[in-house]
Every structure is written in structure tokens, then in C-alpha cells.
Design a protein around this motif. Structure first.
Motif, mmCIF file in Angstrom:
data_model
loop_
_atom_site.group_PDB
_atom_site.id
_atom_site.type_symbol
_atom_site.label_atom_id
_atom_site.label_comp_id
_atom_site.label_asym_id
_atom_site.label_seq_id
_atom_site.Cartn_x
_atom_site.Cartn_y
_atom_site.Cartn_z
ATOM 1 N N SER A 82 -9.237 -12.117 9.006
ATOM 2 C CA SER A 82 -8.066 -12.826 9.534
ATOM 3 C C SER A 82 -7.567 -13.924 8.599
ATOM 4 O O SER A 82 -6.369 -14.206 8.572
ATOM 5 N N ARG A 85 -5.064 -12.248 5.937
ATOM 6 C CA ARG A 85 -3.946 -11.400 6.367
ATOM 7 C C ARG A 85 -2.620 -11.966 5.881
ATOM 8 O O ARG A 85 -2.521 -13.129 5.523
ATOM 9 N N ASN A 86 -1.622 -11.099 5.885
ATOM 10 C CA ASN A 86 -0.254 -11.445 5.472
ATOM 11 C C ASN A 86 -0.169 -11.828 3.993
ATOM 12 O O ASN A 86 0.655 -12.647 3.603
ATOM 13 N N CYS A 113 -4.220 4.162 17.173
ATOM 14 C CA CYS A 113 -4.182 2.709 17.279
ATOM 15 C C CYS A 113 -3.926 2.321 18.730
ATOM 16 O O CYS A 113 -3.026 2.860 19.368
ATOM 17 N N ARG A 117 -2.058 -3.190 20.163
ATOM 18 C CA ARG A 117 -2.015 -3.717 18.793
ATOM 19 C C ARG A 117 -0.610 -3.568 18.199
ATOM 20 O O ARG A 117 -0.394 -2.862 17.217
ATOM 21 N N THR A 118 0.349 -4.261 18.788
ATOM 22 C CA THR A 118 1.752 -4.083 18.392
ATOM 23 C C THR A 118 2.017 -4.529 16.945
ATOM 24 O O THR A 118 2.852 -3.925 16.266
ATOM 25 N N ASP A 119 1.329 -5.556 16.470
ATOM 26 C CA ASP A 119 1.500 -5.957 15.062
ATOM 27 C C ASP A 119 1.040 -4.841 14.132
ATOM 28 O O ASP A 119 1.662 -4.581 13.093
ATOM 29 N N THR A 120 -0.041 -4.178 14.510
ATOM 30 C CA THR A 120 -0.565 -3.073 13.702
ATOM 31 C C THR A 120 0.409 -1.899 13.711
ATOM 32 O O THR A 120 0.617 -1.247 12.686
ATOM 33 N N HIS A 121 1.047 -1.648 14.849
ATOM 34 C CA HIS A 121 2.047 -0.572 14.918
ATOM 35 C C HIS A 121 3.173 -0.850 13.927
ATOM 36 O O HIS A 121 3.605 0.054 13.197
ATOM 37 N N ARG A 122 3.663 -2.089 13.927
ATOM 38 C CA ARG A 122 4.737 -2.443 13.000
ATOM 39 C C ARG A 122 4.295 -2.248 11.548
ATOM 40 O O ARG A 122 5.063 -1.774 10.715
ATOM 41 N N PHE A 123 3.042 -2.596 11.242
ATOM 42 C CA PHE A 123 2.517 -2.396 9.886
ATOM 43 C C PHE A 123 2.594 -0.924 9.499
ATOM 44 O O PHE A 123 3.116 -0.573 8.439
ATOM 45 N N ARG A 126 6.108 0.246 8.917
ATOM 46 C CA ARG A 126 6.611 -0.269 7.635
ATOM 47 C C ARG A 126 6.071 0.530 6.461
ATOM 48 O O ARG A 126 6.724 0.650 5.420
#
Length: 152
Positions: A82, A85-86, A113, A117-123, A126
């Protein structure tokens, strides 16, 4: 630096995956599975190191699938510490995993997934992945709950 995991990395991988899962997994069982995968050519555990610390893990499974009639790579676990990240580490690890999958003769890479884990979906979106499938699960040990929660 990116490299293939070794048996000596078990504790580091365990810690990253426990952080990803938001819970402590049973280390005894984890280490048995880890050792089995390290000696199985159908798995490749990619690590990212920074200042001699393992800060990322991406575990791949290669499998010939009848419904594709081809070899497919699946991301089984993917976690970046963590505090790192980013910074583009996940993007680089994913690109490395795609190249590894090609090198191992795979025609596609997949990942399941958790819906939370919505942030992971966006990753993944992308990175050019598509959400064409649903994955279903059912507990076989009597604790099948309808609530979806990370860390339980």
C-alpha cells in the motif's frame, strides 16, 4: 527490479497477500501451497523489489482450456504494498505478466476480481482488459454467506 519468486520469498509473498485480503491467512497451509506452486511449471510468481524489499507480487497460472482450445494465463493474486501504490508499479507488473504469458504460449490473460474492489476494476479496464464474464462461487464447507465482504 522484477524477478521470479523463490522459496525464500514465501514470508514476503504471504504478507502482501494478507494485506490484499485484509486478513491473516493460515500460514502453514499457505506455505504448503506456495511450495507446490514454486515447483509447478503451470505457475509463475512475479515479484517487484525496491531497496531489497519485495513490494509487489503477481501470481500467474497457465492452463490449457478446452473452451478456448488454447493456453490461457490467469492472474491468481496481484498485490502491491500500500505504501508503493499509485507509482506505476502495478502497470509495469501487469505489462511484465502479459509478456510472460505470451512467452509461455498463452493467447489471453484473465483475472477474477471481487465486485467490491472497484479501484482494481478501474485499473484492469485502464490496462485494456474487458469485463465480459461473471464469476460465481459457492462454499463447500457450510459457511456460505450471501454477504460479500473483503477480509472475511
Amino acid at each position: 527490479m522484477y524477478r521470479k519468486a523463490t522459496l525464500d520469498d514465501c514470508n514476503k509473498v504471504y504478507n502482501l497477500i494478507c494485506e490484499m485480503e485484509c486478513r491473516q491467512l493460515a500460514f502453514d497451509r499457505f506455505s504448503v501451497i506456495y511450495q507446490e506452486q514454486m515447483s509447478n511449471g503451470h505457475y509463475y510468481c512475479l515479484l517487484c523489489e525496491h531497496d531489497n524489499n519485495v513490494i509487489g507480487v503477481l501470481n500467474l497460472r497457465f492452463e490449457e482450456q478446452l473452451h478456448h482450445s488454447e493456453r490461457i494465463a490467469e492472474i491468481m493474486e496481484f498485490a502491491v504494498d500500500s505504501t508503493y501504490r499509485n507509482r506505476g508499479i502495478g502497470k509495469e507488473m501487469f505489462a511484465n505478466a502479459c509478456q510472460l504469458a505470451k512467452d509461455f504460449g498463452c493467447t489471453q490473460i484473465e483475472v477474477a476480481c471481487n465486485q467490491l474492489r472497484t479501484d482494481t476494476h478501474r485499473f484492469y479496464l485502464r490496462e485494456g482488459m474487458h469485463n465480459f464474464h461473471f464469476k460465481f462461487s459457492k462454499s463447500l464447507v457450510g459457511d456460505d454467506k450471501e454477504e460479500n465482504a473483503i477480509g472475511k
